[in-house]
Write an enzyme that holds these catalytic residues in place. Structure first.
Site, PDB file in Angstrom:
ATOM      1  N   MET A   7      -4.730  72.849 100.356  1.00 41.12           N
ATOM      2  CA  MET A   7      -5.680  71.775 100.666  1.00 41.12           C
ATOM      3  C   MET A   7      -6.465  72.138 101.936  1.00 41.12           C
ATOM      4  O   MET A   7      -7.050  71.284 102.579  1.00 41.12           O
ATOM      5  CB  MET A   7      -4.942  70.452 100.842  1.00 41.12           C
ATOM      6  N   HIS A  11      -3.298  77.354 108.411  1.00 44.40           N
ATOM      7  CA  HIS A  11      -2.478  77.777 109.551  1.00 44.40           C
ATOM      8  C   HIS A  11      -1.708  79.004 109.102  1.00 44.40           C
ATOM      9  O   HIS A  11      -1.846  79.465 107.957  1.00 44.40           O
ATOM     10  CB  HIS A  11      -1.557  76.638 110.015  1.00 44.40           C
ATOM     11  N   GLU A  12      -0.860  79.509 109.988  1.00 50.04           N
ATOM     12  CA  GLU A  12      -0.141  80.748 109.701  1.00 50.04           C
ATOM     13  C   GLU A  12       0.697  80.654 108.419  1.00 50.04           C
ATOM     14  O   GLU A  12       0.877  81.648 107.723  1.00 50.04           O
ATOM     15  CB  GLU A  12       0.716  81.107 110.930  1.00 50.04           C
ATOM     16  N   HIS A  14      -0.152  79.111 105.579  1.00 49.10           N
ATOM     17  CA  HIS A  14      -1.065  79.453 104.468  1.00 49.10           C
ATOM     18  C   HIS A  14      -1.371  80.949 104.466  1.00 49.10           C
ATOM     19  O   HIS A  14      -1.392  81.589 103.424  1.00 49.10           O
ATOM     20  CB  HIS A  14      -2.410  78.723 104.622  1.00 49.10           C
ATOM     21  N   GLN A  38      -3.272  62.854  94.922  1.00 44.54           N
ATOM     22  CA  GLN A  38      -1.913  62.900  95.467  1.00 44.54           C
ATOM     23  C   GLN A  38      -1.756  62.087  96.749  1.00 44.54           C
ATOM     24  O   GLN A  38      -0.709  62.131  97.385  1.00 44.54           O
ATOM     25  CB  GLN A  38      -1.440  64.347  95.649  1.00 44.54           C
ATOM     26  N   GLY A 124       4.809  77.155  99.386  1.00 49.02           N
ATOM     27  CA  GLY A 124       5.713  77.146 100.534  1.00 49.02           C
ATOM     28  C   GLY A 124       6.912  76.250 100.253  1.00 49.02           C
ATOM     29  O   GLY A 124       6.819  75.252  99.538  1.00 49.02           O
ATOM     30  N   GLN A 125       8.044  76.623 100.877  1.00 45.49           N
ATOM     31  CA  GLN A 125       9.288  75.907 100.630  1.00 45.49           C
ATOM     32  C   GLN A 125       9.442  74.653 101.490  1.00 45.49           C
ATOM     33  O   GLN A 125      10.406  73.923 101.344  1.00 45.49           O
ATOM     34  CB  GLN A 125      10.457  76.850 100.908  1.00 45.49           C
ATOM     35  N   LYS A 126       8.475  74.415 102.389  1.00 46.45           N
ATOM     36  CA  LYS A 126       8.557  73.183 103.184  1.00 46.45           C
ATOM     37  C   LYS A 126       8.487  71.974 102.251  1.00 46.45           C
ATOM     38  O   LYS A 126       9.208  71.008 102.418  1.00 46.45           O
ATOM     39  CB  LYS A 126       7.433  73.119 104.220  1.00 46.45           C
TER      40      LYS A 126
HETATM   41  O1  PAF Z   1       1.012  71.796  99.034  1.00 45.70           O
HETATM   42  C1  PAF Z   1      -0.206  71.494  98.968  1.00 45.70           C
HETATM   43  O2  PAF Z   1      -1.022  71.823  99.839  1.00 45.70           O
HETATM   44  C2  PAF Z   1      -0.698  70.673  97.796  1.00 45.70           C
HETATM   45  O3  PAF Z   1       0.230  69.707  97.426  1.00 45.70           O
HETATM   46  C3  PAF Z   1      -1.133  71.529  96.583  1.00 45.70           C
HETATM   47  C4  PAF Z   1       0.037  72.296  96.001  1.00 45.70           C
HETATM   48  C5  PAF Z   1      -2.223  72.483  97.005  1.00 45.70           C
HETATM   49  C6  PAF Z   1      -1.683  70.626  95.476  1.00 45.70           C
HETATM   50  O4  PAF Z   1      -2.793  69.898  95.912  1.00 45.70           O
END
Ligand code: PAF
Length: 258
Positions: A7, A11-12, A14, A38, A124-126
């Site tokens: 989205m 940051h590091e 991503h 979401q 990511g696993q967060k």
């Molecule tokens: O983790 C995220 O940034 C979002 O939930 C995702 C997977 C890009 C879906 O919009």
């Protein structure tokens, strides 16, 4: 080809997903879409941090071949009415306080996988519950993609990286450390032989509550696959937290190993 769904406001965390994707595939597509579906009605959709110019530069510097930034009106055109709901896994943890959140996540991720058609996609696993929801959806719908989990990326002091960390003022930034500290306390308890779920949860809650500005949404111990609650720590157990720090809701987790 690899897809890294995001989205934006990189940051590091991503950037490391992008680099891992680049090490596993010849081309990396990053999607940047702040997915309205979401966010709940009282959530931070309109305030969600955005910086397209900076994101484009960071993506390029990290070997991304294509940054895919669709418009909401193309993703959800008029009369859109098809949603994906991963039933059991979406209900507890974050799903309890964000009832339509995982319906929005599953639907956008399915659409991105169909549009981009990657061989693999990295998450990511967060967002551990999100990862399990996506894995389940991919299996249940026979989507031909390999889902790869990437460990949580942390600031030097341990705070899990998140675009939402930018909402925190200096005092809240201190209180935000209560999450990772509580996880580390739980890991220590288990390393010293504690197996009792309620005891671990109580210690974690107390530690978080000892910081100003914190309000616990949940502290949950569960099986990492099914996300069903556990009272005892046997084998690998997920300890997951969601905590309000001021007006910012933060999540973090660790896998406790017996
Ligand atoms: O983790 C995220 O940034 C979002 O939930 C995702 C997977 C890009 C879906 O919009």
């Amino acid at each position: 080809m690899a897809l890294v769904p995001t989205m934006g406001f990189f940051h590091e965390g991503h950037l490391s997903l992008m680099r891992v994707a680049g090490s596993k595939a010849d081309r990396v597509v990053v999607s940047l879409f702040v997915n309205p579906a979401q966010f709940g009605p009282n959530e931070d959709l309109n305030h969600y941090p955005r910086n397209f110019e900076q994101d484009a530069k960071l993506a390029e510097d990290n070997g991304v071949s294509c940054l895919f930034c669709p418009d909401a009106k193309d993703i959800y055109p008029p009369r859109f009415q098809t949603w994906i709901r991963v039933e059991g896994l979406s209900q507890g943890l974050c799903g309890a306080s964000r009832p339509e959140h995982f319906r929005g996540v599953a639907t956008i991720v399915a659409k991105l996988l169909i549009i981009v058609q990657p061989d693999l996609a990295i998450f990511g696993q967060k967002d551990f519950q999100q990862l399990q929801v996506i894995r389940r959806m991919v299996r249940d719908l026979n989507i031909p993609v390999n889902i790869i989990a990437h460990p949580i990326v942390r600031e030097p002091d341990g705070l899990a990286m998140s675009s939402r960390n930018t909402y925190l003022n200096a005092q809240e930034r201190e209180s935000a450390l209560s999450l990772v500290q509580a996880l580390r306390l739980a890991e220590k308890m288990v390393a010293h032989g504690s197996r009792s779920g309620p005891e671990v949860i109580q210690t974690v809650r107390k530690h978080i509550q000892s910081f100003g500005n914190t309000k616990i949404d949940y502290v949950f111990l569960c099986d990492p696959e099914s996300l069903k609650p556990c009272r005892e720590i046997v084998g690998e157990t997920l300890l997951a937290l969601a905590v309000w720090v001021g007006k910012t809701r933060l999540i973090d987790n660790t896998l406790l190993k017996q």
